[in-house]
Design an enzyme around this catalytic site. Structure first.
Site, PDB file in Angstrom:
ATOM      1  N   HIS A  96      24.795  83.333  10.576  1.00  0.00           N
ATOM      2  CA  HIS A  96      24.891  82.711   9.260  1.00  0.00           C
ATOM      3  C   HIS A  96      23.547  82.763   8.532  1.00  0.00           C
ATOM      4  O   HIS A  96      23.401  82.211   7.452  1.00  0.00           O
ATOM      5  CB  HIS A  96      25.330  81.250   9.384  1.00  0.00           C
ATOM      6  CG  HIS A  96      26.695  81.066   9.964  1.00  0.00           C
ATOM      7  ND1 HIS A  96      27.788  81.772   9.534  1.00  0.00           N
ATOM      8  CD2 HIS A  96      27.147  80.239  10.950  1.00  0.00           C
ATOM      9  CE1 HIS A  96      28.854  81.387  10.231  1.00  0.00           C
ATOM     10  NE2 HIS A  96      28.495  80.469  11.096  1.00  0.00           N
ATOM     11  N   SER A 123      35.355  73.143   3.054  1.00  0.00           N
ATOM     12  CA  SER A 123      35.711  73.445   4.440  1.00  0.00           C
ATOM     13  C   SER A 123      34.585  73.035   5.389  1.00  0.00           C
ATOM     14  O   SER A 123      34.827  72.475   6.453  1.00  0.00           O
ATOM     15  CB  SER A 123      36.015  74.940   4.581  1.00  0.00           C
ATOM     16  OG  SER A 123      36.237  75.271   5.926  1.00  0.00           O
ATOM     17  N   MET A 218      46.312  83.167  14.965  1.00  0.00           N
ATOM     18  CA  MET A 218      45.035  82.558  15.380  1.00  0.00           C
ATOM     19  C   MET A 218      45.120  81.043  15.465  1.00  0.00           C
ATOM     20  O   MET A 218      44.359  80.406  16.192  1.00  0.00           O
ATOM     21  CB  MET A 218      43.919  82.963  14.407  1.00  0.00           C
ATOM     22  CG  MET A 218      43.531  84.418  14.520  1.00  0.00           C
ATOM     23  SD  MET A 218      42.306  84.922  13.284  1.00  0.00           S
ATOM     24  CE  MET A 218      40.880  83.924  13.740  1.00  0.00           C
TER      25      MET A 218
HETATM   26  P1  A3P Z   1      39.571  76.230   6.042  1.00  0.00           P
HETATM   27  O1  A3P Z   1      38.693  75.173   6.609  1.00  0.00           O
HETATM   28  O2  A3P Z   1      39.573  76.242   4.541  1.00  0.00           O
HETATM   29  O3  A3P Z   1      40.953  76.200   6.590  1.00  0.00           O
HETATM   30  P2  A3P Z   1      34.527  80.378   9.830  1.00  0.00           P
HETATM   31  O4  A3P Z   1      35.166  81.161  10.905  1.00  0.00           O
HETATM   32  O5  A3P Z   1      33.484  81.118   9.055  1.00  0.00           O
HETATM   33  O6  A3P Z   1      34.049  79.047  10.313  1.00  0.00           O
HETATM   34  O7  A3P Z   1      35.646  80.099   8.701  1.00  0.00           O
HETATM   35  C1  A3P Z   1      36.657  79.151   8.911  1.00  0.00           C
HETATM   36  C2  A3P Z   1      37.635  79.179   7.748  1.00  0.00           C
HETATM   37  O8  A3P Z   1      38.407  80.399   7.833  1.00  0.00           O
HETATM   38  C3  A3P Z   1      38.632  78.034   7.810  1.00  0.00           C
HETATM   39  O9  A3P Z   1      38.959  77.669   6.455  1.00  0.00           O
HETATM   40  C4  A3P Z   1      39.777  78.675   8.564  1.00  0.00           C
HETATM   41  O10 A3P Z   1      41.017  78.027   8.429  1.00  0.00           O
HETATM   42  C5  A3P Z   1      39.783  80.069   7.932  1.00  0.00           C
HETATM   43  N1  A3P Z   1      40.478  81.062   8.770  1.00  0.00           N
HETATM   44  C6  A3P Z   1      40.321  81.303  10.084  1.00  0.00           C
HETATM   45  N2  A3P Z   1      41.159  82.266  10.512  1.00  0.00           N
HETATM   46  C7  A3P Z   1      41.874  82.658   9.416  1.00  0.00           C
HETATM   47  C8  A3P Z   1      42.917  83.613   9.208  1.00  0.00           C
HETATM   48  N3  A3P Z   1      43.386  84.382  10.193  1.00  0.00           N
HETATM   49  N4  A3P Z   1      43.408  83.731   7.946  1.00  0.00           N
HETATM   50  C9  A3P Z   1      42.941  82.970   6.938  1.00  0.00           C
HETATM   51  N5  A3P Z   1      41.971  82.051   7.073  1.00  0.00           N
HETATM   52  C10 A3P Z   1      41.433  81.890   8.304  1.00  0.00           C
END
Ligand code: A3P
Length: 286
Positions: A96, A123, A218
């Site tokens: 990050h 988020s 997922m």
């Molecule tokens: P939300 O909190 O809005 O639901 P990271 O992996 O960078 O931490 O990002 C997490 C965000 O990506 C979360 O958003 C999560 O739900 C979303 N996310 C994870 N897998 C996903 C998928 N297959 N399709 C869409 N969004 C996804």
């Protein structure tokens, strides 16, 4: 509220990270076959990791062998230089930290994922709320929002992070991807990724990748638990990486006034770059 670590001016949470590990990660000497996945947190990092894994493993799902997935997806800030050196290849390195400060190699590949700042901020706040002890997990959203706008939340200024990546986006080894575009048309994003990674995909493998990286797939409880543990080094019990996955969840937390302040900040920093300024035009964000 606990203090921040300061990594090249980027504020980091001391409960989640330590300076030495991060600095050793930053001192890692990048190789031509490295693939970095660079994001602000909560921008679809894990989703991108599972897609890149499947592309490089001929359609294999991340949960078929969690150990293998983990061995191929080190997290720079958490696993440091040694974690990257020991990674199973081909794999991808998640970070990050801003694109400009991470290890550089002219032939290594850099995938940057950007998500609109309203949803990213929302988020992330909902995420840290589930992690007691993490910097700002104990403050009300209004306070967190002010810190975010001021660039003083975890991982620093969203706008600096994006502008920094944007300044590299025309380099041949950099791919700039928009989370909302993944939501809209994942097939075309996967095709772009495969081309960038020099992998030929059959239609069958493409469909398999779409399936095993879909939100519903997922989100399955046991996979989600594993993804959540992997990304936090087992420090926290309650956190959920795969949560809602929608465009516009900011409406559940942000006031009209906060939304307008984000619009203003967005305009002020991005207006002079029309390509960036119009990125979310069709998604009803600003
Ligand atoms: P939300 O909190 O809005 O639901 P990271 O992996 O960078 O931490 O990002 C997490 C965000 O990506 C979360 O958003 C999560 O739900 C979303 N996310 C994870 N897998 C996903 C998928 N297959 N399709 C869409 N969004 C996804």
């Amino acid at each position: 509220t606990s203090m921040h670590l300061d990594i090249h001016g980027v504020p980091m949470c001391p409960r989640s990270f330590n300076t030495d590990t991060i600095n050793m990660g930053l001192a890692y000497i990048a190789r031509p076959d490295d693939v970095f996945i660079v994001t602000m947190p909560r921008s679809g990092t894990t989703w991108m990791e599972t897609i890149v894994y499947s592309i490089l493993q001929n359609g294999r799902a991340f949960n078929e062998d969690f150990k293998d997935f983990t061995a191929r997806t080190p997290f720079l800030e958490q696993h440091g230089g040694q974690g990257i050196v020991n990674m199973r290849r081909p794999g991808s390195i998640k970070t990050h930290l801003p694109l400009s400060i991470i290890p550089q190699h002219s032939q290594a590949k850099y995938i940057y994922v950007v998500r609109n700042p309203k949803d990213m901020c929302t988020s992330f706040y909902k995420f840290i709320k589930t992690m007691p002890g993490v910097t700002h997990s104990d403050v009300p959203f209004d306070t967190y929002f002010d810190l975010f706008i001021a660039g003083r939340a975890n991982y620093g200024d969203y706008f600096d992070h994006v502008l920094d990546a944007w300044s590299h986006k025309d380099e041949p080894n950099v791919l700039f991807i928009v989370y909302e575009d993944m939501k809209k048309d994942i097939r075309s994003v996967i095709r772009r990724l495969a081309k960038f990674l020099n992998v030929d995909l059959t239609d069958e493998i493409l469909e398999r990748i779409v399936q095993v990286t879909s939100f519903d797939y997922m989100k399955k409880a046991e996979y989600n638990k594993h993804l959540s543990e992997e990304s936090a080094g087992h420090l926290f019990e309650t956190r959920t990486v795969v949560r809602k996955g929608e465009v516009g969840d900011w409406r559940t937390l942000m006031s009209e006034e906060q939304s307008r302040r984000m619009d203003a900040r967005f305009k002020q920093t991005m207006e002079h770059i029309p390509e960036l300024f119009t990125l979310w035009d069709e998604y009803n964000v600003f």
